[in-house]
Design a protein around this motif. Structure first.
Motif, mmCIF file in Angstrom:
data_model
loop_
_atom_site.group_PDB
_atom_site.id
_atom_site.type_symbol
_atom_site.label_atom_id
_atom_site.label_comp_id
_atom_site.label_asym_id
_atom_site.label_seq_id
_atom_site.Cartn_x
_atom_site.Cartn_y
_atom_site.Cartn_z
ATOM 1 N N UNK A 80 1.059 -1.304 -0.075
ATOM 2 C CA UNK A 80 0.115 -0.124 0.046
ATOM 3 C C UNK A 80 0.850 1.143 0.026
ATOM 4 N N UNK A 81 1.962 1.508 0.893
ATOM 5 C CA UNK A 81 2.864 2.508 0.931
ATOM 6 C C UNK A 81 3.583 2.778 -0.548
ATOM 7 N N UNK A 82 4.116 1.698 -1.101
ATOM 8 C CA UNK A 82 4.978 1.857 -2.144
ATOM 9 C C UNK A 82 4.012 2.097 -3.358
ATOM 10 N N UNK A 83 3.008 1.727 -3.240
ATOM 11 C CA UNK A 83 2.024 1.763 -4.661
ATOM 12 C C UNK A 83 1.485 3.282 -4.770
ATOM 13 N N UNK A 84 1.694 4.142 -3.607
ATOM 14 C CA UNK A 84 1.194 5.425 -3.539
ATOM 15 C C UNK A 84 2.491 6.321 -4.072
ATOM 16 N N UNK A 85 3.692 5.697 -4.179
ATOM 17 C CA UNK A 85 4.723 6.527 -4.505
ATOM 18 C C UNK A 85 4.966 6.685 -6.113
ATOM 19 N N UNK A 86 5.087 7.715 -6.724
ATOM 20 C CA UNK A 86 5.334 7.919 -8.211
ATOM 21 C C UNK A 86 6.510 7.179 -8.652
ATOM 22 N N UNK A 87 5.925 6.522 -9.813
ATOM 23 C CA UNK A 87 7.064 5.774 -10.397
ATOM 24 C C UNK A 87 8.407 6.227 -10.466
ATOM 25 N N UNK A 88 8.650 7.374 -10.866
ATOM 26 C CA UNK A 88 9.741 8.108 -11.474
ATOM 27 C C UNK A 88 10.748 8.198 -10.262
ATOM 28 N N UNK A 89 10.258 8.398 -8.900
ATOM 29 C CA UNK A 89 10.943 8.437 -7.826
ATOM 30 C C UNK A 89 11.931 7.293 -7.393
ATOM 31 N N UNK A 90 11.569 6.197 -8.168
ATOM 32 C CA UNK A 90 12.412 4.960 -7.845
ATOM 33 C C UNK A 90 13.825 4.946 -8.652
ATOM 34 N N UNK A 91 13.715 6.015 -9.751
ATOM 35 C CA UNK A 91 15.047 5.899 -10.221
ATOM 36 C C UNK A 91 16.159 6.831 -9.250
ATOM 37 N N UNK A 92 15.853 7.717 -8.734
ATOM 38 C CA UNK A 92 16.725 8.367 -7.865
ATOM 39 C C UNK A 92 16.816 7.520 -6.540
ATOM 40 N N UNK A 93 15.730 6.885 -6.046
ATOM 41 C CA UNK A 93 16.068 6.001 -4.825
ATOM 42 C C UNK A 93 16.938 4.970 -5.010
ATOM 43 N N UNK A 94 16.979 4.348 -6.229
ATOM 44 C CA UNK A 94 17.992 3.041 -6.394
ATOM 45 C C UNK A 94 19.363 3.863 -6.439
#
Length: 399
Positions: free
Chosen positions: A64-78
Protein backbone atom coordinates in the motif's frame (compact mmCIF):
# COMPACT_ATOMS: atom_id res chain seq x y z
CA UNK A 1 -12.56 1.05 5.45
CA UNK A 2 -14.39 2.71 2.54
CA UNK A 3 -11.89 5.56 2.53
CA UNK A 4 -9.04 3.03 2.62
CA UNK A 5 -10.46 1.13 -0.36
CA UNK A 6 -10.86 4.36 -2.30
CA UNK A 7 -7.13 4.99 -1.88
CA UNK A 8 -6.22 1.61 -3.38
CA UNK A 9 -5.12 2.34 -6.92
CA UNK A 10 -3.46 0.43 -9.71
CA UNK A 11 -4.24 -2.82 -11.48
CA UNK A 12 -7.18 -4.43 -9.68
CA UNK A 13 -6.40 -7.88 -11.11
CA UNK A 14 -2.95 -7.83 -9.51
CA UNK A 15 -4.48 -6.75 -6.21
CA UNK A 16 -6.94 -9.63 -6.46
CA UNK A 17 -4.37 -12.30 -7.37
CA UNK A 18 -1.99 -11.21 -4.60
CA UNK A 19 -4.82 -11.16 -2.04
CA UNK A 20 -6.01 -14.64 -3.07
CA UNK A 21 -2.49 -16.09 -2.87
CA UNK A 22 -1.96 -14.53 0.55
CA UNK A 23 -5.27 -15.80 1.92
CA UNK A 24 -4.67 -19.30 0.57
CA UNK A 25 -1.18 -19.39 2.10
CA UNK A 26 -2.60 -19.64 5.62
CA UNK A 27 -3.86 -23.19 5.01
CA UNK A 28 -0.62 -24.85 3.84
CA UNK A 29 1.55 -22.83 6.22
CA UNK A 30 -0.58 -23.85 9.21
CA UNK A 31 -0.55 -27.47 8.08
CA UNK A 32 3.17 -27.67 7.25
CA UNK A 33 4.23 -25.82 10.40
CA UNK A 34 3.57 -29.00 12.36
CA UNK A 35 6.93 -30.16 11.01
CA UNK A 36 8.62 -27.24 12.76
CA UNK A 37 6.73 -27.92 15.97
CA UNK A 38 6.84 -31.71 16.36
CA UNK A 39 9.98 -32.60 14.36
CA UNK A 40 12.25 -29.58 14.72
CA UNK A 41 10.77 -28.55 18.06
CA UNK A 42 10.27 -24.85 17.29
CA UNK A 43 7.25 -22.93 18.62
CA UNK A 44 3.61 -23.90 18.18
CA UNK A 45 1.45 -24.28 15.09
CA UNK A 46 -0.72 -21.35 16.16
CA UNK A 47 2.38 -19.30 16.83
CA UNK A 48 3.71 -19.94 13.33
CA UNK A 49 0.30 -19.08 11.86
CA UNK A 50 0.12 -15.80 13.80
CA UNK A 51 3.66 -14.94 12.73
CA UNK A 52 2.79 -15.65 9.10
CA UNK A 53 -0.30 -13.46 9.39
CA UNK A 54 1.74 -10.64 10.90
CA UNK A 55 4.31 -10.88 8.13
CA UNK A 56 1.58 -10.73 5.48
CA UNK A 57 -0.10 -7.81 7.25
CA UNK A 58 3.16 -5.87 7.22
CA UNK A 59 3.72 -7.00 3.62
CA UNK A 60 0.40 -5.55 2.48
CA UNK A 61 1.31 -2.38 4.36
CA UNK A 62 4.45 -2.27 2.22
CA UNK A 63 2.40 -2.78 -0.95
CA UNK A 64 0.00 0.00 0.00
CA UNK A 65 2.75 2.45 0.93
CA UNK A 66 4.95 1.73 -2.09
CA UNK A 67 2.12 1.81 -4.62
CA UNK A 68 1.34 5.40 -3.59
CA UNK A 69 4.86 6.54 -4.59
CA UNK A 70 5.13 7.94 -8.13
CA UNK A 71 7.11 5.55 -10.30
CA UNK A 72 9.75 8.05 -11.39
CA UNK A 73 10.92 8.46 -7.79
CA UNK A 74 12.41 4.96 -7.89
CA UNK A 75 15.12 6.17 -10.28
CA UNK A 76 16.74 8.35 -7.67
CA UNK A 77 15.95 5.99 -4.81
CA UNK A 78 17.91 3.21 -6.55
CA UNK A 79 21.01 5.45 -6.58
CA UNK A 80 20.69 6.03 -2.85
CA UNK A 81 19.83 2.42 -2.01
CA UNK A 82 22.64 0.77 -3.99
CA UNK A 83 25.47 1.72 -1.58
CA UNK A 84 23.23 0.75 1.34
CA UNK A 85 22.60 -2.78 0.05
CA UNK A 86 26.29 -3.25 -0.72
CA UNK A 87 27.13 -2.40 2.89
CA UNK A 88 24.40 -4.74 4.13
CA UNK A 89 25.69 -7.59 1.95
CA UNK A 90 29.24 -7.07 3.20
CA UNK A 91 28.02 -6.99 6.81
CA UNK A 92 25.98 -10.15 6.26
CA UNK A 93 29.01 -12.06 5.01
CA UNK A 94 31.27 -10.72 7.74
CA UNK A 95 29.00 -11.15 10.76
CA UNK A 96 29.82 -14.80 11.48
CA UNK A 97 28.71 -18.28 10.60
CA UNK A 98 25.64 -19.05 12.71
CA UNK A 99 22.46 -17.59 14.18
CA UNK A 100 20.92 -19.90 16.76
CA UNK A 101 22.96 -22.75 15.32
CA UNK A 102 21.99 -22.12 11.69
CA UNK A 103 24.07 -20.81 8.81
CA UNK A 104 23.87 -17.01 9.05
CA UNK A 105 25.79 -16.07 5.93
CA UNK A 106 22.48 -15.08 4.28
CA UNK A 107 20.72 -13.28 7.15
CA UNK A 108 21.08 -10.49 9.65
CA UNK A 109 18.97 -10.28 12.76
CA UNK A 110 16.75 -7.23 13.09
CA UNK A 111 17.08 -5.68 16.55
CA UNK A 112 14.06 -5.48 18.89
CA UNK A 113 11.61 -7.36 16.63
CA UNK A 114 13.60 -10.61 16.66
CA UNK A 115 13.12 -11.31 12.92
CA UNK A 116 15.97 -12.27 10.61
CA UNK A 117 16.38 -10.44 7.32
CA UNK A 118 17.86 -11.90 4.12
CA UNK A 119 19.73 -9.01 2.59
CA UNK A 120 20.13 -10.64 -0.84
CA UNK A 121 16.37 -10.33 -1.48
CA UNK A 122 16.47 -6.57 -0.92
CA UNK A 123 19.63 -6.28 -3.02
CA UNK A 124 17.92 -8.11 -5.90
CA UNK A 125 15.01 -5.65 -6.03
CA UNK A 126 17.27 -2.61 -5.76
CA UNK A 127 19.63 -3.91 -8.45
CA UNK A 128 16.80 -4.50 -10.93
CA UNK A 129 15.54 -0.95 -10.40
CA UNK A 130 19.07 0.37 -10.83
CA UNK A 131 19.56 -1.56 -14.09
CA UNK A 132 16.18 -0.33 -15.41
CA UNK A 133 17.24 3.23 -14.64
CA UNK A 134 20.55 2.83 -16.49
CA UNK A 135 18.92 1.26 -19.55
CA UNK A 136 16.43 4.13 -19.67
CA UNK A 137 19.30 6.62 -19.53
CA UNK A 138 21.05 5.13 -22.60
CA UNK A 139 17.97 4.25 -24.65
CA UNK A 140 18.48 6.96 -27.27
CA UNK A 141 22.18 6.55 -27.95
CA UNK A 142 24.77 4.02 -29.00
CA UNK A 143 27.17 2.98 -26.25
CA UNK A 144 30.39 1.03 -26.19
CA UNK A 145 30.97 -1.88 -23.87
CA UNK A 146 33.77 0.01 -22.15
CA UNK A 147 31.62 2.97 -21.13
CA UNK A 148 28.93 0.69 -19.66
CA UNK A 149 31.31 -1.28 -17.43
CA UNK A 150 31.55 1.20 -14.55
CA UNK A 151 27.93 2.44 -14.33
CA UNK A 152 26.26 -0.90 -15.12
CA UNK A 153 28.37 -4.02 -14.77
CA UNK A 154 30.49 -3.06 -11.76
CA UNK A 155 27.43 -2.65 -9.48
CA UNK A 156 25.93 -5.85 -10.93
CA UNK A 157 29.18 -7.75 -10.35
CA UNK A 158 29.56 -6.44 -6.79
CA UNK A 159 26.04 -7.42 -5.76
CA UNK A 160 26.24 -10.88 -7.33
CA UNK A 161 29.75 -11.51 -5.97
CA UNK A 162 28.60 -10.69 -2.43
CA UNK A 163 25.54 -12.95 -2.74
CA UNK A 164 27.29 -15.87 -4.46
CA UNK A 165 29.33 -17.35 -1.56
CA UNK A 166 26.23 -18.01 0.54
CA UNK A 167 23.44 -18.30 -2.02
CA UNK A 168 24.35 -19.55 -5.48
CA UNK A 169 20.75 -19.98 -6.67
CA UNK A 170 19.79 -16.38 -5.85
CA UNK A 171 22.98 -15.06 -7.47
CA UNK A 172 22.38 -17.14 -10.62
CA UNK A 173 18.72 -16.12 -10.90
CA UNK A 174 19.59 -12.47 -10.36
CA UNK A 175 22.30 -12.55 -13.04
CA UNK A 176 19.90 -14.21 -15.47
CA UNK A 177 17.19 -11.63 -14.74
CA UNK A 178 19.66 -8.78 -15.30
CA UNK A 179 20.58 -10.28 -18.68
CA UNK A 180 16.90 -10.62 -19.62
CA UNK A 181 16.19 -7.02 -18.61
CA UNK A 182 19.21 -5.76 -20.56
CA UNK A 183 18.07 -7.71 -23.62
CA UNK A 184 14.56 -6.24 -23.39
CA UNK A 185 16.05 -2.80 -22.77
CA UNK A 186 17.94 -2.87 -26.07
CA UNK A 187 21.44 -3.38 -24.66
CA UNK A 188 23.69 -4.72 -27.48
CA UNK A 189 23.42 -8.48 -27.74
CA UNK A 190 27.13 -8.99 -28.46
CA UNK A 191 27.98 -7.31 -25.16
CA UNK A 192 25.54 -9.58 -23.33
CA UNK A 193 27.31 -12.65 -24.72
CA UNK A 194 30.55 -11.19 -23.43
CA UNK A 195 29.03 -10.83 -19.96
CA UNK A 196 27.76 -14.42 -20.05
CA UNK A 197 31.27 -15.60 -20.84
CA UNK A 198 32.69 -13.39 -18.10
CA UNK A 199 30.14 -14.75 -15.63
CA UNK A 200 30.98 -18.36 -16.45
CA UNK A 201 34.70 -17.60 -16.11
CA UNK A 202 34.20 -15.86 -12.77
CA UNK A 203 32.10 -18.74 -11.43
CA UNK A 204 34.74 -21.26 -12.54
CA UNK A 205 37.48 -19.30 -10.79
CA UNK A 206 35.36 -19.06 -7.64
CA UNK A 207 34.71 -22.81 -7.58
CA UNK A 208 38.38 -23.61 -8.16
CA UNK A 209 39.41 -21.20 -5.42
CA UNK A 210 36.87 -22.63 -2.99
CA UNK A 211 38.04 -26.17 -3.74
CA UNK A 212 41.68 -25.19 -3.33
CA UNK A 213 41.03 -23.31 -0.07
CA UNK A 214 37.98 -25.00 1.52
CA UNK A 215 38.28 -22.97 4.72
CA UNK A 216 37.27 -19.81 2.87
CA UNK A 217 33.75 -21.03 2.01
CA UNK A 218 33.17 -24.21 4.02
CA UNK A 219 30.68 -26.69 2.53
CA UNK A 220 29.04 -24.24 0.10
CA UNK A 221 30.61 -25.37 -3.18
CA UNK A 222 30.37 -29.02 -2.15
CA UNK A 223 26.66 -28.48 -1.47
CA UNK A 224 26.12 -26.96 -4.96
CA UNK A 225 27.99 -29.81 -6.63
CA UNK A 226 26.16 -32.51 -4.66
CA UNK A 227 22.76 -31.02 -5.54
CA UNK A 228 23.55 -30.96 -9.24
CA UNK A 229 25.03 -34.47 -9.12
CA UNK A 230 22.03 -35.85 -7.23
CA UNK A 231 19.71 -34.27 -9.82
CA UNK A 232 21.45 -36.03 -12.72
CA UNK A 233 22.46 -39.16 -10.84
CA UNK A 234 20.27 -39.74 -7.75
CA UNK A 235 22.23 -40.88 -4.72
CA UNK A 236 21.78 -41.09 -0.99
CA UNK A 237 22.16 -37.38 -0.30
CA UNK A 238 20.10 -34.82 1.59
CA UNK A 239 18.93 -33.18 -1.65
CA UNK A 240 17.88 -36.57 -3.02
CA UNK A 241 16.09 -37.35 0.25
CA UNK A 242 14.10 -34.11 -0.06
CA UNK A 243 13.15 -34.81 -3.66
CA UNK A 244 12.10 -38.38 -2.88
CA UNK A 245 9.82 -37.24 -0.05
CA UNK A 246 8.41 -34.48 -2.25
CA UNK A 247 7.59 -37.00 -5.01
CA UNK A 248 5.90 -39.28 -2.48
CA UNK A 249 3.79 -36.33 -1.29
CA UNK A 250 2.81 -35.45 -4.87
CA UNK A 251 2.00 -39.07 -5.75
CA UNK A 252 -0.16 -39.55 -2.65
CA UNK A 253 -2.11 -36.38 -3.41
CA UNK A 254 -3.52 -37.74 -6.66
CA UNK A 255 -6.07 -35.68 -8.54
CA UNK A 256 -8.07 -34.08 -5.72
CA UNK A 257 -5.72 -34.46 -2.74
CA UNK A 258 -6.14 -35.82 0.76
CA UNK A 259 -7.78 -32.70 2.17
CA UNK A 260 -6.62 -29.60 3.99
CA UNK A 261 -4.25 -30.39 6.85
CA UNK A 262 -4.12 -34.12 6.04
CA UNK A 263 -0.60 -34.24 4.63
CA UNK A 264 1.54 -37.07 5.98
CA UNK A 265 4.82 -36.20 4.27
CA UNK A 266 4.97 -32.78 5.96
CA UNK A 267 6.34 -34.66 8.99
CA UNK A 268 9.19 -36.17 6.94
CA UNK A 269 9.95 -33.54 4.31
CA UNK A 270 12.52 -30.93 5.44
CA UNK A 271 11.56 -27.31 4.68
CA UNK A 272 7.96 -28.41 4.15
CA UNK A 273 6.67 -24.94 5.09
CA UNK A 274 9.06 -23.04 2.81
CA UNK A 275 11.14 -24.56 0.01
CA UNK A 276 8.94 -27.64 -0.54
CA UNK A 277 5.53 -26.27 0.37
CA UNK A 278 4.30 -26.85 -3.18
CA UNK A 279 4.64 -30.62 -2.69
CA UNK A 280 2.54 -30.37 0.48
CA UNK A 281 -0.08 -28.31 -1.39
CA UNK A 282 -0.41 -31.01 -4.06
CA UNK A 283 -0.60 -33.73 -1.40
CA UNK A 284 -3.47 -31.92 0.33
CA UNK A 285 -5.25 -30.35 -2.65
CA UNK A 286 -4.19 -32.66 -5.48
CA UNK A 287 -3.16 -31.84 -9.02
CA UNK A 288 -6.21 -29.61 -9.27
CA UNK A 289 -4.89 -27.43 -6.45
CA UNK A 290 -1.38 -27.49 -7.88
CA UNK A 291 -2.52 -26.43 -11.35
CA UNK A 292 -4.84 -23.80 -9.87
CA UNK A 293 -1.90 -22.26 -8.02
CA UNK A 294 0.18 -22.34 -11.21
CA UNK A 295 -2.69 -20.62 -13.06
CA UNK A 296 -2.72 -17.72 -10.59
CA UNK A 297 1.02 -17.18 -10.96
CA UNK A 298 0.68 -17.20 -14.73
CA UNK A 299 -2.24 -14.78 -14.42
CA UNK A 300 0.02 -12.54 -12.33
CA UNK A 301 2.65 -12.76 -15.09
CA UNK A 302 0.03 -11.84 -17.71
CA UNK A 303 -1.06 -8.77 -15.76
CA UNK A 304 2.57 -7.73 -15.22
CA UNK A 305 3.11 -7.88 -18.99
CA UNK A 306 -0.10 -5.89 -19.55
CA UNK A 307 1.00 -3.20 -17.08
CA UNK A 308 4.46 -3.01 -18.66
CA UNK A 309 3.04 -2.79 -22.18
CA UNK A 310 0.54 -0.11 -21.16
CA UNK A 311 3.12 2.12 -19.50
CA UNK A 312 4.02 5.15 -21.58
CA UNK A 313 7.59 5.57 -20.31
CA UNK A 314 10.61 3.39 -21.03
CA UNK A 315 11.59 3.38 -17.37
CA UNK A 316 8.11 2.29 -16.34
CA UNK A 317 8.13 -0.61 -18.78
CA UNK A 318 11.58 -1.82 -17.74
CA UNK A 319 10.86 -1.30 -14.05
CA UNK A 320 7.72 -3.43 -14.14
CA UNK A 321 9.47 -6.24 -16.00
CA UNK A 322 12.57 -5.97 -13.84
CA UNK A 323 10.85 -6.33 -10.48
CA UNK A 324 7.76 -8.29 -11.57
CA UNK A 325 9.21 -11.05 -13.72
CA UNK A 326 11.50 -12.46 -10.95
CA UNK A 327 8.44 -13.12 -8.75
CA UNK A 328 6.87 -15.49 -11.27
CA UNK A 329 10.25 -16.92 -12.29
CA UNK A 330 11.00 -17.79 -8.66
CA UNK A 331 7.60 -19.42 -8.28
CA UNK A 332 8.14 -21.57 -11.38
CA UNK A 333 11.57 -22.64 -10.13
CA UNK A 334 10.13 -23.60 -6.73
CA UNK A 335 7.46 -25.71 -8.43
CA UNK A 336 10.01 -27.25 -10.82
CA UNK A 337 12.19 -28.31 -7.89
CA UNK A 338 9.25 -29.99 -6.16
CA UNK A 339 8.46 -32.10 -9.24
CA UNK A 340 12.18 -32.79 -9.95
CA UNK A 341 12.44 -30.73 -13.09
CA UNK A 342 15.19 -28.61 -11.52
CA UNK A 343 17.94 -29.17 -8.92
CA UNK A 344 17.23 -28.16 -5.33
CA UNK A 345 17.74 -24.40 -5.05
CA UNK A 346 16.30 -23.25 -1.73
CA UNK A 347 13.97 -20.75 -3.42
CA UNK A 348 10.66 -20.17 -1.64
CA UNK A 349 7.20 -19.95 -3.20
CA UNK A 350 6.36 -16.21 -3.29
CA UNK A 351 3.50 -15.14 -1.00
CA UNK A 352 2.85 -18.76 -0.02
CA UNK A 353 5.93 -20.03 1.84
CA UNK A 354 6.61 -18.94 5.38
CA UNK A 355 9.48 -16.49 5.79
CA UNK A 356 9.52 -12.77 6.39
CA UNK A 357 12.11 -11.44 3.94
CA UNK A 358 10.68 -13.31 0.96
CA UNK A 359 7.18 -12.03 1.72
CA UNK A 360 8.28 -8.45 2.32
CA UNK A 361 10.48 -8.18 -0.77
CA UNK A 362 7.80 -9.78 -2.94
CA UNK A 363 5.35 -7.20 -1.58
CA UNK A 364 7.87 -4.44 -2.27
CA UNK A 365 8.15 -5.55 -5.89
CA UNK A 366 4.38 -5.83 -6.24
CA UNK A 367 3.97 -2.34 -4.79
CA UNK A 368 6.35 -1.00 -7.43
CA UNK A 369 4.40 -2.75 -10.21
CA UNK A 370 1.15 -1.27 -8.87
CA UNK A 371 2.78 2.15 -8.70
CA UNK A 372 3.59 1.86 -12.40
CA UNK A 373 0.05 0.70 -13.16
CA UNK A 374 -1.32 3.83 -11.44
CA UNK A 375 0.66 6.03 -13.81
CA UNK A 376 -0.78 4.29 -16.86
CA UNK A 377 -3.94 6.35 -16.55
CA UNK A 378 -2.16 9.70 -16.36
CA UNK A 379 -1.92 11.93 -19.41
CA UNK A 380 1.55 12.40 -20.88
CA UNK A 381 1.74 16.03 -19.76
CA UNK A 382 1.10 15.07 -16.15
CA UNK A 383 3.85 12.44 -16.29
CA UNK A 384 6.30 14.96 -17.68
CA UNK A 385 5.46 17.43 -14.91
CA UNK A 386 5.98 14.71 -12.31
CA UNK A 387 9.40 13.87 -13.76
CA UNK A 388 10.44 17.50 -13.68
CA UNK A 389 9.33 17.86 -10.05
CA UNK A 390 11.41 14.94 -8.76
CA UNK A 391 14.45 16.27 -6.86
CA UNK A 392 16.12 12.86 -6.93
CA UNK A 393 16.26 13.03 -10.73
CA UNK A 394 18.98 15.65 -10.42
CA UNK A 395 21.16 13.16 -8.56
CA UNK A 396 20.39 10.24 -10.88
CA UNK A 397 20.97 12.38 -13.96
CA UNK A 398 24.39 13.42 -12.75
CA UNK A 399 25.38 9.84 -11.93
Amino acid sequence: MTAFLRNIKGDKAIWGVVALLALFSFLPVYSASSNLVYVVGTGTTMGHLVKHGLLLFLGFGIIYGIHRIPTHFFKGLSIIAMPVVLVLLIYTLAQGTTIDGANASRWIRLPLVGFTFQTSNLAAVVLMIYVARYLTKIKDRQISFKESILPLWVPVALVIALILPANFSTAAILFFMVLVLCFLGGYPLKYLFSMVAAGILALTLFVLTAKAAPDLFPNRVDTWISRVESFWDPADTEADYQIEKAKIAIASGGLVGNGAGKSVMKNFLPQSSSDFIYAIIIEEYGLIGGFALLFFYLLLLFRIVVVANSNQTIFGKLLVVGVGLPIVFQALINMAVAVELFPVTGQTLPLISSGGTSIWMTCLAIGIVLSASRNNGLPEKAREEMDESNPLEVLSGQL
